[in-house]
Write an enzyme that holds these catalytic residues in place. Structure first.
Site, mmCIF file in Angstrom:
data_model
loop_
_atom_site.group_PDB
_atom_site.id
_atom_site.type_symbol
_atom_site.label_atom_id
_atom_site.label_comp_id
_atom_site.label_asym_id
_atom_site.label_seq_id
_atom_site.Cartn_x
_atom_site.Cartn_y
_atom_site.Cartn_z
ATOM 1 N N LYS A 123 38.046 39.964 32.736
ATOM 2 C CA LYS A 123 37.657 39.045 33.812
ATOM 3 C C LYS A 123 36.141 39.042 33.944
ATOM 4 O O LYS A 123 35.531 40.066 34.213
ATOM 5 C CB LYS A 123 38.317 39.486 35.122
ATOM 6 C CG LYS A 123 37.940 38.620 36.327
ATOM 7 C CD LYS A 123 38.805 38.926 37.542
ATOM 8 C CE LYS A 123 38.358 38.134 38.760
ATOM 9 N NZ LYS A 123 39.187 38.384 39.950
ATOM 10 N N ASP A 228 43.389 37.555 50.211
ATOM 11 C CA ASP A 228 43.606 36.322 49.440
ATOM 12 C C ASP A 228 44.986 36.413 48.797
ATOM 13 O O ASP A 228 45.165 36.114 47.626
ATOM 14 C CB ASP A 228 42.499 36.195 48.380
ATOM 15 C CG ASP A 228 42.189 34.741 48.025
ATOM 16 O OD1 ASP A 228 42.825 33.838 48.611
ATOM 17 O OD2 ASP A 228 41.331 34.524 47.156
HETATM 18 P P1 ADP Z 1 39.629 34.534 40.664
HETATM 19 O O1 ADP Z 1 38.978 35.648 41.416
HETATM 20 O O2 ADP Z 1 38.628 33.680 40.012
HETATM 21 O O3 ADP Z 1 40.654 33.797 41.474
HETATM 22 P P2 ADP Z 1 41.822 35.957 39.399
HETATM 23 O O4 ADP Z 1 41.652 37.437 39.254
HETATM 24 O O5 ADP Z 1 42.688 35.503 40.519
HETATM 25 O O6 ADP Z 1 40.393 35.254 39.446
HETATM 26 O O7 ADP Z 1 42.396 35.407 38.020
HETATM 27 C C1 ADP Z 1 42.566 34.017 37.786
HETATM 28 C C2 ADP Z 1 43.843 33.749 36.990
HETATM 29 O O8 ADP Z 1 43.806 34.450 35.738
HETATM 30 C C3 ADP Z 1 45.092 34.292 37.693
HETATM 31 O O9 ADP Z 1 45.648 33.332 38.571
HETATM 32 C C4 ADP Z 1 46.013 34.612 36.544
HETATM 33 O O10 ADP Z 1 46.722 33.467 36.123
HETATM 34 C C5 ADP Z 1 45.065 35.028 35.428
HETATM 35 N N1 ADP Z 1 44.943 36.501 35.386
HETATM 36 C C6 ADP Z 1 44.066 37.266 36.079
HETATM 37 N N2 ADP Z 1 44.212 38.583 35.813
HETATM 38 C C7 ADP Z 1 45.211 38.671 34.909
HETATM 39 C C8 ADP Z 1 45.852 39.767 34.223
HETATM 40 N N3 ADP Z 1 45.470 41.043 34.419
HETATM 41 N N4 ADP Z 1 46.831 39.473 33.348
HETATM 42 C C9 ADP Z 1 47.222 38.189 33.135
HETATM 43 N N5 ADP Z 1 46.669 37.128 33.748
HETATM 44 C C10 ADP Z 1 45.673 37.340 34.629
#
Ligand code: ADP
Ligand code: MG
Length: 378
Positions: A123, A228
């Site tokens: 991320k 959130d």
């Molecule tokens: P933001 O802070 O930008 O909202 P998120 O952490 O919610 O970021 O991640 C955005 C999207 O990426 C999530 O809705 C999910 O679909 C995907 N995602 C995030 N972390 C993971 C993970 N560890 N494994 C699989 N998909 C993930």
């Protein structure tokens, strides 16, 4: 910001890395860093820094810009990505890169893999990079008029996310296993499954509802509120069990608005279950029912006063970013920022020495795995 150009990781040298780190450190105090300052901070034995900087500009990891008072270098988004990804590959946390799987509100998500080809999730936090002129929510970030602030904000957000994830994982909460972080990048286990928002039906909505409400209460009893807790940040694994993600905005239950955030998280789940699964019940948790049994909020210094997504005032101050909140909305965009703070061209010996030390420290840190105790005890 599209695909990551990971090919660059292979052909840039440790000298390039050092020069970029020097610019990064220089950006703590200056909007643009003159070549001579980069050269003295980078402290390369054989010199030749100017040639390296020219090459780095060609690869768009640096830019050379004209400021009001003098010209100098600046780290680009790609340059910052490069530093983090190079550090994570050097540490052997990441061995290969896959596809982008998500664009969140303030992040880009990629699949990556370690040396044993285990799939992982990367991320990249991206705060304050775009000019959200009409988005009121984003105003806090633009209160920091320094153009370099996206770099610190993104880093703080990632640091906090990693610390929260680690604390939650240690307590047995269903969250991805945190693996490592560097600058604005967090590496964690890849959740096999998808976000709840993609799910059209579940075998037992009532059971999932109870599980999610239990999680909200368990978090609350540890002293924290997700903040959130919605269908985008709740994933379902292959067994249909919820996995919670996305933590930079977590707050303490001692936050003055804690009850409001708690109720909002609860309401998100209730409304989603009604809308998506036609499931409704009068049973839902209340803030006053929480029974504190852990001090997770103090352990990880959850924001208790100012709710800014992933950002603490104290941390910002420590990093030298003043909170100059401006009421003039139209002047809060990055592209209108001037380099008013950087008017001097003669650098104090002390500053050069300090920055030089920070470059050494940073490079040493980039070579070893992150020690979480260090980040949480600050
Ligand atoms: P933001 O802070 O930008 O909202 P998120 O952490 O919610 O970021 O991640 C955005 C999207 O990426 C999530 O809705 C999910 O679909 C995907 N995602 C995030 N972390 C993971 C993970 N560890 N494994 C699989 N998909 C993930
Ligand atoms: Mg999210």
């Amino acid at each position: 910001m599209g695909k990551l150009d990971v090919a660059i990781l292979r052909y840039l040298t440790s000298e390039d890395f050092r020069v970029l780190t020097a610019v990064e450190m220089g950006m703590k105090n200056h909007e643009l860093i003159p070549g001579s300052l980069v050269a003295s901070i980078a402290n390369l034995r054989h010199g030749g820094v100017h040639k390296l900087m020219k090459e780095l500009c060609k690869h768009r990891l640096l830019t050379y810009e004209r400021g009001k008072h003098y010209d100098g270098y600046r780290l680009t988004n790609a340059g910052y990505d490069y530093l983090a990804l190079k550090a994570l590959t050097n540490r052997k946390v990441i061995a290969s890169f896959g596809n982008q799987i998500g664009v969140g509100k303030e992040s880009n998500i990629y699949t990556v893999a370690d040396e044993d080809r285990n799939p992982l999730c990367l991320k990249l936090h991206r705060l304050g990079r775009t000019c959200f002129r009409n988005v009121k929510d984003k105003r806090d970030y633009h209160a920091h008029r320094n153009r370099a602030s996206w770099l610190y904000l993104s880093r703080i957000s990632a640091t906090k996310e990693f610390a929260y994830m680690k604390a939650l994982h240690e307590r047995g909460f269903p969250v991805p296993r945190p693996i490592d972080f560097n600058r604005h990048c967090v590496v964690m286990d890849l959740v096999q499954g998808g976000p709840l928002t993609h799910v059209t039906s579940v075998p037992d909505p009532g059971r999932l509802y109870d599980e999610l409400m239990d999680l909200i209460v368990r978090l609350g009893n540890c002293g924290v509120i997700h903040g959130d807790f919605n269908e985008f940040n709740i994933m379902l694994d292959e067994e249909g069990r919820p996995i919670i993600i996305d933590f930079p905005q977590m707050v303490s239950t001692n936050h003055p608005n804690a009850e409001l955030y708690f109720d909002r998280d609860v309401k998100c789940v209730r409304e989603f279950f009604k809308k998506r699964f036609g499931y409704e019940t009068d049973t839902y948790p209340k803030f006053e029912d929480l029974e504190r049994d852990d001090e997770m909020d103090t352990e990880i210094a959850c924001s208790g006063y100012k709710r800014t997504r992933g950002v603490d005032d104290e941390l910002l101050q420590e990093m030298g970013i003043g909170l100059q909140v401006s009421n003039d909305e139209d002047s809060q965009c990055d592209d209108e920022v001037t380099d008013e703070v950087n008017t001097k061209t003669n650098y104090e010996e002390d500053e050069v020495t300090a920055l030089r030390n920070e470059v050494e420290k940073s490079i040493m840190n980039d070579e070893r795995k992150t020690n979480v105790e260090e980040i949480t005890s600050k």
